[in-house]
Design an enzyme around this catalytic site. Structure first.
Site, PDB file in Angstrom:
ATOM      1  N   PRO A 194     -16.234 -18.979   9.380  1.00 40.76           N
ATOM      2  CA  PRO A 194     -15.353 -17.925   8.853  1.00 40.76           C
ATOM      3  C   PRO A 194     -14.074 -18.450   8.220  1.00 40.76           C
ATOM      4  O   PRO A 194     -13.366 -17.702   7.544  1.00 40.76           O
ATOM      5  CB  PRO A 194     -15.051 -17.070  10.092  1.00 40.76           C
ATOM      6  CG  PRO A 194     -15.196 -18.011  11.240  1.00 40.76           C
ATOM      7  CD  PRO A 194     -16.331 -18.920  10.857  1.00 40.76           C
ATOM      8  N   GLU A 195     -13.776 -19.748   8.401  1.00 42.65           N
ATOM      9  CA  GLU A 195     -12.563 -20.307   7.788  1.00 42.65           C
ATOM     10  C   GLU A 195     -12.625 -20.286   6.271  1.00 42.65           C
ATOM     11  O   GLU A 195     -11.594 -20.432   5.603  1.00 42.65           O
ATOM     12  CB  GLU A 195     -12.321 -21.740   8.290  1.00 42.65           C
ATOM     13  CG  GLU A 195     -13.309 -22.790   7.797  1.00 42.65           C
ATOM     14  CD  GLU A 195     -14.495 -22.990   8.716  1.00 42.65           C
ATOM     15  OE1 GLU A 195     -14.983 -24.119   8.832  1.00 42.65           O
ATOM     16  OE2 GLU A 195     -14.940 -21.976   9.304  1.00 42.65           O
ATOM     17  N   LEU A 196     -13.822 -20.104   5.707  1.00 34.56           N
ATOM     18  CA  LEU A 196     -13.953 -20.024   4.256  1.00 34.56           C
ATOM     19  C   LEU A 196     -13.071 -18.910   3.691  1.00 34.56           C
ATOM     20  O   LEU A 196     -12.499 -19.054   2.609  1.00 34.56           O
ATOM     21  CB  LEU A 196     -15.420 -19.790   3.876  1.00 34.56           C
ATOM     22  CG  LEU A 196     -15.733 -19.661   2.390  1.00 34.56           C
ATOM     23  CD1 LEU A 196     -15.414 -20.958   1.655  1.00 34.56           C
ATOM     24  CD2 LEU A 196     -17.195 -19.283   2.181  1.00 34.56           C
TER      25      LEU A 196
ATOM     26  N   ARG B 218     -10.258 -18.100   4.615  1.00 39.00           N
ATOM     27  CA  ARG B 218      -8.869 -18.551   4.569  1.00 39.00           C
ATOM     28  C   ARG B 218      -8.707 -19.734   3.621  1.00 39.00           C
ATOM     29  O   ARG B 218      -7.740 -20.491   3.713  1.00 39.00           O
ATOM     30  CB  ARG B 218      -8.393 -18.940   5.975  1.00 39.00           C
ATOM     31  CG  ARG B 218      -8.467 -17.793   6.990  1.00 39.00           C
ATOM     32  CD  ARG B 218      -7.639 -18.100   8.236  1.00 39.00           C
ATOM     33  NE  ARG B 218      -8.068 -19.315   8.893  1.00 39.00           N
ATOM     34  CZ  ARG B 218      -9.022 -19.367   9.821  1.00 39.00           C
ATOM     35  NH1 ARG B 218      -9.673 -18.244  10.176  1.00 39.00           N
ATOM     36  NH2 ARG B 218      -9.351 -20.508  10.388  1.00 39.00           N
TER      37      ARG B 218
END
Length: 232
Positions: free
Chosen positions: A131-133, A135
């Protein structure tokens, strides 16, 4: 390095290492990254250990990097980078078989940690993703590519979507769904020399050896094992 951030449970030749920051969803602080690397390196030298399991305390496997430590001066940023490299390399290059027992969310760097293990077992409530994508942080494609098919690695890295245990099983992210440590014990109880040889070949493959090179390596090992020097 003594710390309560990580526990080591010995049960025969299979050792279970538990990330122990449940209040932070086992996020990887600098200290925890260094401690995990040191622990794996120590266990790798222990002849009584044939396999190493990795799991998380509480309801999460690992939520990734501890983002509260990001920033700071140049020395601190350097420590962030070097501790990360040390930790993930220790997992990727561990000479003993590693089994990720994913008891809950394995996200961002936590997903990369699981992918760098040789086997992944998921509890029913486990989830996986980068899920850091969202950000604007690029996911660990190298970790994904080392364990997944090209199509699955690209899908999960380019979309950042989070998948549940059933989809992870269907996509080959995990090999089974279970809450216990049976898979770790099965690997740990296999004949040590054979398991060591398999892990050596896994590391050669991860290091870029081609199928032809791996086959030639296995042929040489077979000759050495059955014929000795005369057959070389």
């Amino acid at each position: 390095m003594e710390s309560d951030l990580l526990t080591v449970e010995r049960a025969g030749p299979g050792v279970l290492v538990t990330l122990n920051r449940p209040e932070k969803r086992n996020a990887l602080s600098i200290e925890l990254r260094l401690l995990l690397a040191e622990t794996l390196e120590r266990l790798a030298q222990d002849r009584a250990v044939t396999a190493i399991g990795l799991t998380g305390a509480g309801t999460a496997f690992c939520a990734g990097m501890d983002v509260t430590q990001f920033g700071g001066d140049a020395d601190h940023k350097r420590e962030l980078v070097e501790s990360s490299i040390h930790c993930f390399r220790a997992v990727a290059e561990c000479p003993k078989p590693t089994v990720a027992l994913v008891n809950g969310p394995a996200l961002a760097g936590g997903f990369a940690l699981a992918l760098l293990c040789d086997l992944r077992i998921a509890a029913t409530e486990a989830t996986f993703g980068f899920p850091e994508l969202r950000r604007a942080i690029p996911p660990a494609y190298a970790a994904a590519a080392s364990a997944l098919t090209p199509a699955v690695a690209r899908d999960l890295c380019l979309t950042g979507r989070v998948i549940d245990a059933q989809e992870a099983l269907a996509l080959g992210v995990v090999s089974q769904i279970s809450r216990d440590r049976t898979a770790l014990d099965v690997v740990a109880q296999a004949p040590g020399p054979a398991i060591s040889e398999i892990k050596r070949r896994i590391l050669r493959h991860r290091g870029g050896a081609s199928p032809r090179e791996l086959l030639a390596d296995e042929e040489a090992a077979l000759r050495a094992a059955l014929l000795g020097r005369r057959g070389e």
